[in-house]
Write an enzyme that holds these catalytic residues in place. Structure first.
Site, PDB file in Angstrom:
ATOM      1  N   TYR A  92       0.812  -1.225   0.000  1.00  0.00           N
ATOM      2  CA  TYR A  92       0.000   0.000   0.000  1.00  0.00           C
ATOM      3  C   TYR A  92       0.846   1.275   0.000  1.00  0.00           C
ATOM      4  CZ  TYR A  92      -3.702  -3.239   1.397  1.00  0.00           C
ATOM      5  OH  TYR A  92      -4.580  -4.269   1.448  1.00  0.00           O
ATOM      6  N   THR A  93       2.019   1.241   0.616  1.00  0.00           N
ATOM      7  CA  THR A  93       2.809   2.464   0.755  1.00  0.00           C
ATOM      8  C   THR A  93       3.719   2.677  -0.448  1.00  0.00           C
ATOM      9  OG1 THR A  93       4.575   1.310   1.941  1.00  0.00           O
ATOM     10  CG2 THR A  93       2.805   2.270   3.264  1.00  0.00           C
TER      11      THR A  93
END
Length: 750
Positions: free
Chosen positions: A127-128
């Site tokens: 996600y990052t």
């Protein structure tokens, strides 16, 4: 068969198991120390951090590049350089991106990278997104300039740098922590401008002392605005020896009647602070606090509000208590342990640390200049060949057109090297214009000037150090900032005495036969009339104050201390004392004692021994209590008796009807122990429980005595007691017929 086994074993080294295991453990230890846990003085990084930064630079993730998924970076790190767990590599990456963990983050993160309240709350790597920060340039900008050694990666298919060519001492700027085998490191972060200034001082004066360097480096500089309250002398000692501790304290201010905490110590969670304070409020240890709020937001990352109960509360004392009892004040260990330029781990003071880093930097810059000089000389060599070609352009073209292998012909005709000949043959037609000759001569002049400049710097240590100083100064201007953690002088934090927080109210503490305890308000309580559990009943009671301790005497002679304010209400049946205390197996309770600490008491055992003590002597700060009354074999502790001011006589009666009175002053005053013999009872009879002391009483002049035997009582006037006077330790005189089974003694008969 045996011959074939021996043939198979040829070339196999035989070692005793002890030698093999010792070598294997030492090899593992050195691997953990050198290749996992400790940073290097050169670039201040551990191998996993170095590989992450290098892998990101290879992916082109500079500070100006677009963000890329962190999973891509972790994949490259694991697949190319660091064959370990993905979660460990990602956690190391997250740490370098958190601006509350690193003073100068190396990674710029996009997405959820955790918070100060919960650093582990970061999102998964899928996600990052991430890229390098501008600060990482000080580690990477000189990487392709021949500045460092390279080594094969784990599978030998790629090369990776052994160290990164740091332009500033990142080992101090970002610090680090780690645990190796038999050693650990805890290096605090520092202010970039201060450290750069100290480096310049040491660079200009190699004889500079630690005190000289500490004129620049004031102390650690954590990524928080909390105060460093460690005394200056202690901080200086840390930099001399390489180890010690730093204490930080939260910053607070008064807004109206509220107390607002605006900065927390490094890596302290606001949620944990709220929990610690709330726990004290629930346990009534902070009655002066009315409310507690967390008003933190994006504009105010830390804003904890403490609301005092009234304007009369001493806020300085309150905050001092919170500093002493919560993480609003915290101590950090400092251990400047790192791998030196000699490849060995060691704890270094600031002088040795900066000296080694400057040696590393000088070597790095020298290699960079030598690498550049080599490139300049190579280019000048090629330009010499190109100039020959341009001066003889028609002949060169003719040779190229007519010869099958023009390179050897050109080399022979114009006395060229292979490199020069290849450069001429690689020329494009559009570069054959007359203008190119002017460009070549201009480039030659520039490179000759650069060559001369490089040779001057490399030939002079003073010039080299001047260049390093100028570069450090420029980097300090570019990447430096003001100190975040102020160093201030503060008084030591003091916790408030819990007894001062409790109102002083009269209470009656009641102890049951089964060891259950409770406290009733007031001193006019009929403890015998209270409701007791089935099979239980009244044993003893004592008057005290709610803000005072209450003492209990166990059957083994141990004394225990409990705060009266913490005891349950007498509205119920109380709670067992054994739940609060650590008592020996089979321990019961004999008495409960309260009152002024200086009040004298008579402590005795039913073996006939006793001494005088004070209530304060019963005190113990341990749940297991303390050994107070030493009991002979088979004996039991008796109830404590308060000593009256005009005490003159001590009356002691055995269960078999023997009574002895002797002068009270013959008993010793002790803080603990067995005491002296009061009445003579053979130890065998005590051990078998045939005879023991049934009652003890303290008498003043003119006091009479009542002997209790079942439902019968014998009242002895002062004149009647003359028959029972004797020396301490005697057997005593027999009581009249009918009182051969004594159960107790009472005073008060005139």
């Amino acid at each position: 068969m045996s011959e074939s086994i021996e043939m198979d074993m040829e070339g196999v080294e035989h070692l005793p198991l002890s030698e093999f295991t010792e070598k294997a453990y030492l090899d593992y230890s050195m691997y953990v120390i050198l290749d996992r846990a400790l940073p290097h003085v050169g670039d201040g990084l551990k191998p996993v951090q170095r590989r992450i930064v290098y892998a990101m630079s290879e992916l082109g993730l500079s500070a100006t590049a677009k963000f890329k998924k962190s999973a891509r970076t972790v994949g490259d790190v694991l697949g190319k350089f660091h064959p370990h767990g993905d979660s460990a590599a990602y956690e190391a990456m997250v740490l370098m991106a958190q601006n509350f963990s690193y003073r100068h983050p190396l990674i710029d993160g996009q997405g959820n990278w955790g918070s100060q309240d919960d650093p582990k709350s970061f999102a998964a790597m899928r996600y990052t997104e991430s890229r390098l920060t501008r600060y990482s340039e000080i580690l990477l900008s000189e990487l392709g300039m021949g500045t460092v050694e390279w080594q094969p990666n784990f599978d030998g298919t790629l090369k990776e740098p052994i160290l990164l060519p740091a332009r500033l001492p990142n080992i101090l700027l970002n610090g680090g922590s780690g645990i190796a085998v038999g050693m650990a490191t805890d290096i605090p972060p520092h202010n970039l401008r201060e450290v750069a200034s100290a480096c310049i001082r040491l660079l200009e004066n190699r004889k500079a002392t630690v005190d000289d360097l500490l004129e620049h480096v004031k102390g650690p500089d954590y990524p928080t605005d909390a105060e460093i309250i460690t005394p200056r002398e202690d901080i200086q000692e840390i930099y001399r020896t390489g180890h010690g501790s730093i204490r930080m304290r939260a910053v607070w201010e008064k807004e109206g009647s509220d107390l607002v905490i605006t900065a927390l110590p490094h890596q302290v969670s606001g949620n944990k602070i709220l929990e610690q304070v709330a726990t004290q409020m629930r346990s009534k240890k902070l009655p002066m606090v009315d409310d507690l709020r967390d008003e933190s937001d994006h504009e105010n990352p830390t804003r904890l509000v403490v609301v005092p109960r009234s304007n009369r509360v001493d806020v300085e004392q309150l905050m001092s208590h919170l500093f002493a009892t919560t993480d609003l004040e915290r101590t950090y260990r400092v251990n400047l342990n790192m791998i030196g330029i000699d490849g060995r781990p060691g704890v270094k003071g600031i002088h040795k640390l900066l000296k080694e880093w400057l040696e590393f930097r000088e070597q790095t810059v020298r290699r960079r200049l030598e690498h550049r000089l080599e490139k300049v000389l190579q280019r000048l060599h090629i330009l010499d060949g190109l100039l020959v070609a341009y001066l003889n352009i028609d002949e060169v073209i003719a040779i190229i057109r007519s010869e099958d292998k023009p390179r050897p012909v050109l080399m022979k005709r114009f006395n060229l090297s292979e490199i020069q000949a290849d450069a001429i043959l690689d020329l494009k037609l559009r570069h054959l214009a007359k203008l190119e000759e002017i460009k070549i001569r201009g480039e030659q002049e520039e490179l000759e000037e650069e060559r001369d400049s490089l040779e001057k710097v490399l030939g002079s240590t003073r010039r080299l150090r001047t260049m390093i100083r100028n570069e450090i100064t420029a980097d300090a201007e570019k990447y430096g900032d003001d100190r975040r953690s102020p160093i201030v002088v503060r008084d030591s934090a003091q916790a408030i005495d819990p007894s001062t927080l409790v109102p002083s109210e009269p209470v009656t503490v009641v102890l049951s036969e089964k060891g259950w305890v409770r406290a009733a308000k007031g001193h006019d309580v009929d403890a015998t009339a209270l409701n007791y559990k089935s099979g239980d009943g009244y044993l003893a009671s004592s008057n005290g104050r709610s803000n005072q301790p209450i003492y209990f005497l166990g059957s083994s002679g141990r004394s225990y201390t409990v705060q009266a304010s913490t005891l349950p209400s007498a509205r119920g049946q109380g709670e067992p004392l054994t739940g609060r205390l650590s008592t020996p197996s089979g321990e019961g309770f004999v008495d409960v004692i309260g009152g002024a600490l200086e009040q004298k008491i008579l402590v005795s055992s039913d073996a006939g021994y006793g001494f005088i003590a004070t209530i304060g002597d019963l005190s113990s700060n341990k749940k297991a209590g303390k050994a107070f009354l030493r009991l002979p074999k088979g004996a039991e502790a008796m109830k404590v008796i308060s000593v009256i001011e005009n005490a003159q006589w001590l009356a002691v009666a055995s269960n078999e009807g023997r009574l002895l009175l002797f002068p009270f002053h013959e008993l010793p005053e002790l803080a603990k122990g067995k005491g002296n013999k009061m009445i003579g009872i053979p130890s065998k009879r005590v051990d078998s429980r045939e005879e023991f002391v049934a009652g003890v009483a303290v008498l003043g002049d003119g006091d009479g005595l009542t002997v209790v035997s079942g439902k019968r009582t014998l009242k002895l006037k002062p004149s009647d007691l003359e028959n029972y006077y004797g020396e301490r330790g005697r057997r005593g005189s027999k009581l009249p017929r009918g009182f051969q089974r004594v159960e107790g003694l009472l005073t008060g008969i005139k």
